[in-house]
Design a protein around this motif. Sequence first.
Motif, mmCIF file in Angstrom:
data_model
loop_
_atom_site.group_PDB
_atom_site.id
_atom_site.type_symbol
_atom_site.label_atom_id
_atom_site.label_comp_id
_atom_site.label_asym_id
_atom_site.label_seq_id
_atom_site.Cartn_x
_atom_site.Cartn_y
_atom_site.Cartn_z
ATOM 1 N N LEU A 42 -6.310 39.347 -21.196
ATOM 2 C CA LEU A 42 -7.137 39.896 -19.533
ATOM 3 C C LEU A 42 -7.160 41.636 -19.410
ATOM 4 N N ILE A 43 -7.026 41.821 -20.223
ATOM 5 C CA ILE A 43 -7.024 43.559 -20.369
ATOM 6 C C ILE A 43 -8.719 44.010 -21.262
ATOM 7 N N GLY A 44 -8.744 43.062 -21.893
ATOM 8 C CA GLY A 44 -9.732 43.358 -23.674
ATOM 9 C C GLY A 44 -8.973 43.503 -24.130
ATOM 10 N N HIS A 45 -7.830 43.583 -24.702
ATOM 11 C CA HIS A 45 -7.478 44.112 -26.077
ATOM 12 C C HIS A 45 -6.230 42.879 -26.771
ATOM 13 N N PRO A 46 -6.745 42.066 -27.137
ATOM 14 C CA PRO A 46 -5.898 40.816 -27.571
ATOM 15 C C PRO A 46 -5.415 40.744 -29.093
ATOM 16 N N ILE A 47 -5.883 41.698 -29.856
ATOM 17 C CA ILE A 47 -5.670 42.182 -30.855
ATOM 18 C C ILE A 47 -4.281 43.390 -30.693
ATOM 19 N N TYR A 48 -4.746 44.259 -30.557
ATOM 20 C CA TYR A 48 -3.198 45.169 -29.637
ATOM 21 C C TYR A 48 -2.105 44.600 -29.580
ATOM 22 N N LEU A 49 -2.547 44.315 -28.837
ATOM 23 C CA LEU A 49 -1.018 43.368 -27.805
ATOM 24 C C LEU A 49 -0.657 42.040 -29.016
ATOM 25 N N GLY A 50 -1.820 41.482 -29.566
ATOM 26 C CA GLY A 50 -1.178 39.974 -30.211
ATOM 27 C C GLY A 50 -0.160 40.812 -31.503
ATOM 28 N N ILE A 51 -0.698 42.027 -31.979
ATOM 29 C CA ILE A 51 0.054 42.521 -32.984
ATOM 30 C C ILE A 51 1.373 43.203 -32.048
ATOM 31 N N LEU A 52 1.524 43.845 -30.496
ATOM 32 C CA LEU A 52 2.138 43.796 -30.468
ATOM 33 C C LEU A 52 3.158 43.021 -29.586
ATOM 34 N N GLY A 53 3.190 42.167 -29.537
ATOM 35 C CA GLY A 53 3.774 40.687 -28.745
ATOM 36 C C GLY A 53 4.142 40.134 -30.529
ATOM 37 N N LEU A 54 3.736 40.291 -31.341
ATOM 38 C CA LEU A 54 4.465 39.794 -32.569
ATOM 39 C C LEU A 54 5.658 40.426 -33.332
ATOM 40 N N LEU A 55 5.684 41.963 -32.672
ATOM 41 C CA LEU A 55 6.545 42.107 -32.945
ATOM 42 C C LEU A 55 7.672 42.461 -31.784
ATOM 43 N N LEU A 56 7.232 42.263 -30.603
ATOM 44 C CA LEU A 56 8.650 42.786 -29.741
ATOM 45 C C LEU A 56 8.980 41.261 -29.454
ATOM 46 N N ALA A 57 8.332 40.349 -30.507
ATOM 47 C CA ALA A 57 8.371 38.748 -30.239
ATOM 48 C C ALA A 57 9.928 38.647 -31.398
ATOM 49 N N PHE A 58 9.246 39.262 -31.608
ATOM 50 C CA PHE A 58 10.840 39.583 -32.868
ATOM 51 C C PHE A 58 12.050 40.178 -32.625
ATOM 52 N N LEU A 59 12.118 41.001 -32.331
ATOM 53 C CA LEU A 59 12.777 42.239 -31.644
ATOM 54 C C LEU A 59 13.753 41.230 -30.625
ATOM 55 N N ALA A 60 12.792 40.100 -29.971
ATOM 56 C CA ALA A 60 13.594 39.488 -28.411
ATOM 57 C C ALA A 60 14.643 38.360 -29.107
ATOM 58 N N SER A 61 13.927 38.230 -30.447
ATOM 59 C CA SER A 61 14.312 37.114 -31.155
ATOM 60 C C SER A 61 16.011 37.343 -31.712
ATOM 61 N N ALA A 62 15.707 39.084 -32.538
ATOM 62 C CA ALA A 62 16.646 39.289 -32.863
ATOM 63 C C ALA A 62 17.868 39.180 -31.853
ATOM 64 N N ILE A 63 17.256 39.994 -30.669
ATOM 65 C CA ILE A 63 18.638 39.918 -29.380
ATOM 66 C C ILE A 63 19.250 38.889 -28.884
ATOM 67 N N VAL A 64 19.256 38.228 -28.908
ATOM 68 C CA VAL A 64 19.209 36.454 -28.383
ATOM 69 C C VAL A 64 19.990 36.039 -29.684
ATOM 70 N N PHE A 65 19.174 36.435 -31.043
ATOM 71 C CA PHE A 65 20.477 35.562 -31.811
ATOM 72 C C PHE A 65 21.671 35.925 -32.492
ATOM 73 N N GLY A 66 21.567 37.644 -32.280
ATOM 74 C CA GLY A 66 22.853 38.725 -32.090
ATOM 75 C C GLY A 66 23.652 37.725 -30.805
ATOM 76 N N ARG A 67 22.826 37.745 -29.542
ATOM 77 C CA ARG A 67 23.969 37.545 -28.542
ATOM 78 C C ARG A 67 24.393 35.663 -29.248
ATOM 79 N N ARG A 68 23.847 34.930 -29.385
ATOM 80 C CA ARG A 68 24.464 33.761 -29.405
ATOM 81 C C ARG A 68 25.592 33.938 -30.638
ATOM 82 N N ALA A 69 25.214 34.516 -31.573
ATOM 83 C CA ALA A 69 25.560 35.018 -32.828
ATOM 84 C C ALA A 69 26.939 35.238 -32.679
ATOM 85 N N GLU A 70 27.422 36.401 -31.296
ATOM 86 C CA GLU A 70 28.443 37.013 -30.927
ATOM 87 C C GLU A 70 29.883 36.341 -30.147
#
Length: 179
Positions: free
Chosen positions: A54-82
């Motif tokens: 939408l803003i014309g920077h799919p590569i930058y936000l794609g890389i950021l999205g990949l990193l934040l997707a990993f972070l979000a998955s790690a947070i959800v995994f940690g809470r569910r594991a606890e």
Amino acid sequence: MARKEPAADAANPGRLKQIAQTYKMTRRADKKIGLVLAAVGIVTFGVFLAIGFLIGHPIYLGILGLLLAFLASAIVFGRRAERAAFGQMEGQPGAAAAVLDNVGRGWTTTPAVAMNRSQDVVHRAVGKAGIVLVAEGNPNRVKSLLAAEKKKMNRIVADVPVHDLVVGTGEGQVELKKL
């Protein structure tokens, strides 16, 4: 360079092995953990990628999205594991002591300061808030143990507040995960 002994490796598994063991333990209690983690990761990545287009920077936000997707998955995994770990410890003798040992942050815990034949136990935690006596076992039987230990603590340190908790799922009890 000296190699590590195999016994030391078995006692201290690597980070990836630890994550795999935690995943297996969580999977036993939470069958949908794989789907949930995949969904969180894909949705997070998809949202950032869509914003990038939408803003014309799919590569930058794609890389950021990949990193934040990993972070979000790690947070959800940690809470569910606890949650899974607390679910497995619930009702086991000594579960409250295990939780108190992990509290840290200025608290000194002493497990099993009082017990009876029925394996009802009182643990003591000392910190800035005072003395906290945590009982686990049958609520009717631990009342006398708590009263005796509270009386003993009041005699030793009269000016320090002594609080008491009973771990359990009934009325007037504190759940293990909220301890």
